[in-house]
Design an enzyme around this catalytic site. Structure first.
Site, PDB file in Angstrom:
ATOM      1  N   PRO A   2       0.764  -1.244   0.000  1.00  0.00           N
ATOM      2  CA  PRO A   2       0.000   0.000   0.000  1.00  0.00           C
ATOM      3  C   PRO A   2       0.796   1.296   0.000  1.00  0.00           C
ATOM      4  O   PRO A   2       1.470   1.648   0.955  1.00  0.00           O
ATOM      5  CB  PRO A   2      -0.831  -0.100   1.284  1.00  0.00           C
ATOM      6  CG  PRO A   2      -0.891  -1.535   1.582  1.00  0.00           C
ATOM      7  CD  PRO A   2       0.424  -2.077   1.154  1.00  0.00           C
ATOM      8  N   GLU A   3       0.663   2.019  -1.089  1.00  0.00           N
ATOM      9  CA  GLU A   3       1.031   3.421  -1.154  1.00  0.00           C
ATOM     10  C   GLU A   3      -0.272   4.149  -1.502  1.00  0.00           C
ATOM     11  O   GLU A   3      -1.327   3.513  -1.551  1.00  0.00           O
ATOM     12  CB  GLU A   3       2.094   3.652  -2.233  1.00  0.00           C
ATOM     13  CG  GLU A   3       3.371   2.861  -1.961  1.00  0.00           C
ATOM     14  CD  GLU A   3       4.481   3.146  -2.962  1.00  0.00           C
ATOM     15  OE1 GLU A   3       4.479   4.240  -3.558  1.00  0.00           O
ATOM     16  OE2 GLU A   3       5.333   2.275  -3.143  1.00  0.00           O
ATOM     17  N   ARG A 118       1.691  -8.678   8.089  1.00  0.00           N
ATOM     18  CA  ARG A 118       2.752  -8.318   9.027  1.00  0.00           C
ATOM     19  C   ARG A 118       2.308  -7.500  10.231  1.00  0.00           C
ATOM     20  O   ARG A 118       3.086  -7.334  11.159  1.00  0.00           O
ATOM     21  CB  ARG A 118       3.870  -7.600   8.278  1.00  0.00           C
ATOM     22  CG  ARG A 118       4.785  -8.581   7.594  1.00  0.00           C
ATOM     23  CD  ARG A 118       5.668  -7.898   6.608  1.00  0.00           C
ATOM     24  NE  ARG A 118       6.639  -7.029   7.243  1.00  0.00           N
ATOM     25  CZ  ARG A 118       7.407  -6.195   6.586  1.00  0.00           C
ATOM     26  NH1 ARG A 118       7.300  -6.097   5.297  1.00  0.00           N
ATOM     27  NH2 ARG A 118       8.263  -5.448   7.219  1.00  0.00           N
ATOM     28  N   ARG A 256      16.264   2.393   1.489  1.00  0.00           N
ATOM     29  CA  ARG A 256      15.409   1.497   0.724  1.00  0.00           C
ATOM     30  C   ARG A 256      16.027   1.211  -0.639  1.00  0.00           C
ATOM     31  O   ARG A 256      16.747   2.050  -1.199  1.00  0.00           O
ATOM     32  CB  ARG A 256      14.024   2.108   0.532  1.00  0.00           C
ATOM     33  CG  ARG A 256      13.398   2.629   1.794  1.00  0.00           C
ATOM     34  CD  ARG A 256      11.919   2.500   1.732  1.00  0.00           C
ATOM     35  NE  ARG A 256      11.517   1.122   1.859  1.00  0.00           N
ATOM     36  CZ  ARG A 256      11.238   0.529   3.014  1.00  0.00           C
ATOM     37  NH1 ARG A 256      11.330   1.193   4.123  1.00  0.00           N
ATOM     38  NH2 ARG A 256      10.869  -0.733   3.039  1.00  0.00           N
TER      39      ARG A 256
END
Length: 267
Positions: A2-3, A118, A256
């Site tokens: 999800p962005e 998660r 990242r």
DNA sequence: TTGCATGTTCCGGA
DNA sequence: GTCCGGAACATGCA
């Protein structure tokens, strides 16, 4: 996943549930509840009607109401954050549960299911609009709506790498690793370029690329891996730039994995 | 088995 | 004191 574009897709999912009264709340794993016990969450949500969902950055807010046609400012709001693995599903046909379904809001018409492997952020139950405003106030303007001059001020306000600046949710809300890489690649800006040193032309390019990437991704509900996009080539360590054919590079920027073209995106 | 993952938060050095 | 980059977080998968 999800962005911003994914959460925009989840907003449309939640919109299908809007107007339904919650008859049953199933907390299958209380680990996704943030700042509220399972008991309090159940009591706060059960019996209420789901209102029109609202997104800001990567947050999705679902206002609740008890009676009347509209949510009042002093009625609770459910706020969803999906972390890296969360999602929302609307199930109206009794589909079988998924092993990562954590919370289910069952209405007369179907079930809204929060799924998350998660469990990094999860679900909050806010007492009303004041708490929601406070939550959103910690974030920068939504990336899908930020104007170019404002973006320029935000970017010029820091010496950090432009990638980490764009990923900072308190600066601009909604961008993530994929959308930032895609945006910078389109704008031909190096991810490690200093944010405060971007020319006005570069800021304009970033703004336009960001808007295009978000508009097209939001329509799909995810960042599409089309051949002409960078995103489709992230996992291929030997991929070539879709624009110029140069071998793409993978480095760590702002902690990242970042994919970029050494030819198109020079410092 | 090891490293990696599209999320945020926290710590320590500059 | 502020700012920034990297590590840490929890869990499953290639």
């Amino acid at each position: 996943m999800p962005e911003l574009p994914d959460v925009e897709g989840f907003r449309r999912v939640a919109a299908r549930a809007a107007g339904g009264r919650v008859r049953r709340v199933e907390v299958l794993d209380a680990g996704v509840l943030n700042g509220v016990t399972a008991d309090r969450f159940r009591r706060g949500v059960r019996g209420r009607v789901l209102g029109t969902p609202r997104r800001h950055g990567k947050w999705l807010a679902v206002p609740l109401r008890t009676d009347g046609r509209r949510h009042r400012a002093d009625e609770p709001v459910v706020a969803f954050h999906f972390g890296m693995t969360g999602g929302l599903q609307w199930c109206a046909g009794g589909e079988p549960r998924h092993r990562f379904d954590r919370v289910v809001l069952a209405t007369d018409r179907g079930e809204l299911r929060f799924r998350d492997m998660r469990k990094l952020q999860g679900i909050r139950l806010l007492s009303g609009d004041d708490e929601l405003d406070a939550l959103f106030a910690e974030l920068g303007p939504d990336a899908a709506g930020v104007a170019r001059p404002e973006l320029g001020e935000l970017l010029h306000g820091s010496r950090a790498a432009v990638k980490s600046r764009l990923m900072d949710q308190t600066v601009v809300a909604g961008l993530g690793n994929l959308t930032v890489d895609e945006t910078l690649w389109r704008a031909r800006v190096h991810p490690s370029a200093r944010s405060d040193e971007l020319s006005d032309a570069a800021v304009g390019g970033v703004h336009q690329a960001m808007r295009t990437v978000l508009r097209q991704s939001s329509r799909a509900g995810y960042v599409p891996g089309r051949p002409s996009w960078l995103t489709g080539h992230r996992d291929d360590t030997r991929a070539a730039c879709p624009r110029c054919g140069t071998r793409l590079r993978r480095t760590r920027v702002a902690g990242r994995t970042s994919v970029w073209c050494p030819n198109c995106q020079q410092r």
